[in-house]
Design a protein around this motif. Structure first.
Motif, PDB file in Angstrom:
ATOM      1  N   ALA A  25    -116.270  89.546  -5.357  1.00  0.00           N
ATOM      2  CA  ALA A  25    -116.648  89.819  -3.802  1.00  0.00           C
ATOM      3  C   ALA A  25    -118.442  89.461  -3.758  1.00  0.00           C
ATOM      4  CB  ALA A  25    -116.698  91.428  -3.930  1.00  0.00           C
ATOM      5  N   ASN A  26    -118.781  89.062  -2.572  1.00  0.00           N
ATOM      6  CA  ASN A  26    -119.921  88.562  -2.481  1.00  0.00           C
ATOM      7  C   ASN A  26    -120.553  87.516  -3.304  1.00  0.00           C
ATOM      8  OD1 ASN A  26    -120.228  90.693  -0.111  1.00  0.00           O
ATOM      9  ND2 ASN A  26    -120.700  92.144  -1.969  1.00  0.00           N
ATOM     10  N   ARG A  27    -119.452  86.742  -3.555  1.00  0.00           N
ATOM     11  CA  ARG A  27    -120.141  85.529  -4.682  1.00  0.00           C
ATOM     12  C   ARG A  27    -120.471  85.908  -6.003  1.00  0.00           C
ATOM     13  NH1 ARG A  27    -123.162  81.408  -0.479  1.00  0.00           N
ATOM     14  NH2 ARG A  27    -121.172  81.215   1.047  1.00  0.00           N
ATOM     15  N   ARG A  82    -101.365  93.257 -10.227  1.00  0.00           N
ATOM     16  CA  ARG A  82    -101.414  94.019 -11.639  1.00  0.00           C
ATOM     17  C   ARG A  82    -102.442  93.491 -12.581  1.00  0.00           C
ATOM     18  NH1 ARG A  82     -96.511  96.809 -12.199  1.00  0.00           N
ATOM     19  NH2 ARG A  82     -94.891  96.034 -11.148  1.00  0.00           N
ATOM     20  N   ILE A  83    -102.521  92.217 -12.437  1.00  0.00           N
ATOM     21  CA  ILE A  83    -103.576  91.276 -12.995  1.00  0.00           C
ATOM     22  C   ILE A  83    -104.920  91.843 -12.688  1.00  0.00           C
ATOM     23  CG2 ILE A  83    -104.645  89.058 -13.668  1.00  0.00           C
ATOM     24  CD1 ILE A  83    -101.461  87.958 -13.678  1.00  0.00           C
ATOM     25  N   GLY A  84    -105.093  91.754 -11.288  1.00  0.00           N
ATOM     26  CA  GLY A  84    -106.545  91.990 -10.829  1.00  0.00           C
ATOM     27  C   GLY A  84    -107.008  93.557 -10.987  1.00  0.00           C
ATOM     28  N   ILE A  85    -106.020  94.381 -11.028  1.00  0.00           N
ATOM     29  CA  ILE A  85    -106.607  95.877 -11.341  1.00  0.00           C
ATOM     30  C   ILE A  85    -106.698  96.019 -12.677  1.00  0.00           C
ATOM     31  CG2 ILE A  85    -105.458  98.262 -11.497  1.00  0.00           C
ATOM     32  CD1 ILE A  85    -103.939  97.634  -9.072  1.00  0.00           C
ATOM     33  N   TYR A  91    -113.717  95.369 -16.312  1.00  0.00           N
ATOM     34  CA  TYR A  91    -114.952  95.076 -15.825  1.00  0.00           C
ATOM     35  C   TYR A  91    -115.798  96.160 -15.431  1.00  0.00           C
ATOM     36  CZ  TYR A  91    -118.731  92.326 -13.493  1.00  0.00           C
ATOM     37  OH  TYR A  91    -119.748  91.695 -13.163  1.00  0.00           O
ATOM     38  N   ASN A  92    -115.180  97.169 -14.815  1.00  0.00           N
ATOM     39  CA  ASN A  92    -116.118  98.130 -14.392  1.00  0.00           C
ATOM     40  C   ASN A  92    -116.322  99.015 -15.684  1.00  0.00           C
ATOM     41  OD1 ASN A  92    -115.863  97.580 -11.899  1.00  0.00           O
ATOM     42  ND2 ASN A  92    -114.220  98.713 -11.177  1.00  0.00           N
ATOM     43  N   HIS A 100    -115.483  97.105  -5.426  1.00  0.00           N
ATOM     44  CA  HIS A 100    -114.597  95.873  -5.610  1.00  0.00           C
ATOM     45  C   HIS A 100    -115.334  94.833  -6.202  1.00  0.00           C
ATOM     46  CE1 HIS A 100    -111.909  97.696  -2.507  1.00  0.00           C
ATOM     47  NE2 HIS A 100    -113.089  98.051  -1.771  1.00  0.00           N
ATOM     48  N   LEU A 101    -114.607  94.432  -7.139  1.00  0.00           N
ATOM     49  CA  LEU A 101    -114.964  93.195  -7.980  1.00  0.00           C
ATOM     50  C   LEU A 101    -114.536  91.761  -7.440  1.00  0.00           C
ATOM     51  CD1 LEU A 101    -115.821  92.075 -10.489  1.00  0.00           C
ATOM     52  CD2 LEU A 101    -113.447  92.105 -11.471  1.00  0.00           C
ATOM     53  N   PHE A 102    -113.195  91.773  -6.737  1.00  0.00           N
ATOM     54  CA  PHE A 102    -112.567  90.635  -6.182  1.00  0.00           C
ATOM     55  C   PHE A 102    -112.868  90.455  -4.657  1.00  0.00           C
ATOM     56  CE2 PHE A 102    -110.126  91.304  -9.910  1.00  0.00           C
ATOM     57  CZ  PHE A 102    -110.439  89.797 -10.826  1.00  0.00           C
ATOM     58  N   GLN A 103    -113.063  89.291  -3.962  1.00  0.00           N
ATOM     59  CA  GLN A 103    -113.165  89.047  -2.635  1.00  0.00           C
ATOM     60  C   GLN A 103    -111.803  89.296  -1.915  1.00  0.00           C
ATOM     61  OE1 GLN A 103    -115.261  85.553  -1.145  1.00  0.00           O
ATOM     62  NE2 GLN A 103    -113.507  84.895  -0.381  1.00  0.00           N
TER      63      GLN A 103
END
Length: 262
Positions: A25-27, A82-85, A91-92, A100-103
């Motif tokens: 997110a946000n590059r 599932r992978i993204g979560i 990460y968090n 949010h981590l991903f865009q």
């Protein structure tokens, strides 16, 4: 009142094969060191086994990841969720962050011909070369490239290279030689309508670009600015192409999590 339109459903691939891109997110960077890359690949392998995925190629960069995958026992969107979560939770937890981590959703395109399948494999492997990080694809150990060349990669037993190599020869040795020539051939491949990656800025170049946005404020003064003013500066700096969050934190002398939250 703002009315949100429902998201358009993804068109299913006739072959079940998809080229997928995850972006921060946000590059922002989503991988900062070896531990992060290893964690993402471990999660990917976990769901390869659990969801019966076929994985033809991957490449992890600083702020994005490319995957070339054949859908398994469930819809590809569910598996990617599932992978993204799983990775976002890691990460968090590690960086003590929230949000949010991903865009948005991952980007994907259908891969429905052998010729395009080969093109996407090459495009994915050449990402770090096009970004100016390495001189040749096999130097980047966070992709599947070395596995196609018969070299060890992490994690083991995750790459499904047979279909690709069989298109070059039924003899494995000849197939690897021919694939390597194809994989390293100069080209103008562009996939998912993505522009070719720009080179990452050196710290010296980054400081020059940052100073253009600071005006009369000195770099050394930023960490001492009031919170709202400092965050506004950091948000502007995060818009600079080719500049990583880790570089921003290092140049300003602040924590990575502070830059991430700005």
């Amino acid at each position: 009142m703002v009315i949100k339109m429902p998201r358009e459903a993804r068109t299913k691939s006739k072959t079940g094969i998809y080229h997928i891109i995850w972006r921060g997110a946000n590059r922002q960077e989503i991988f900062h060191d070896n531990m992060d890359w290893i964690q993402f690949l471990d999660i990917l392998k976990k769901y390869k086994i659990r969801c019966h995925l076929v994985i033809y190629s991957w490449c992890l960069m600083g702020n994005h990841a490319h995957l070339l995958i054949k859908e398994g026992s469930e819809d590809i969107s569910n598996t990617m969720k599932r992978i993204g979560i799983s990775y976002a939770k890691y990460y968090n937890w590690r960086y003590i962050t929230t949000g949010h981590l991903f865009q948005d959703r991952f980007k994907s395109e259908n891969v429905e011909t052998i010729s395009y399948l080969l093109k996407v494999v090459r495009y994915i492997h050449q990402n770090p070369v096009n970004a100016g990080i390495v001189n040749c694809a096999e130097e980047w150990k966070w992709s599947s490239c070395r596995g196609y060349y018969g070299k060890s990669i992490y994690p083991s037993n995750m790459l499904d290279y047979q279909l690709i190599l069989m298109k070059f020869s039924s003899n494995l040795f000849k197939a690897r030689v021919r694939f390597k020539e194809f994989n390293e051939r100069k080209n103008n491949d562009k996939c998912l309508d993505e522009p070719m990656n720009g080179k990452r800025l050196s710290d010296e170049q980054a400081r020059l670009e940052i100073k253009k946005r600071l005006g009369t404020v000195e770099i050394a003064q930023v960490k001492s600015l009031p919170k709202l003013e400092r965050n506004e500066v950091l948000r502007k700096v995060k818009e600079i192409d080719g500049l990583s969050l880790r570089q921003i934190a290092r140049i300003f002398g602040v924590s990575l999590s502070l830059v991430f939250r700005a």
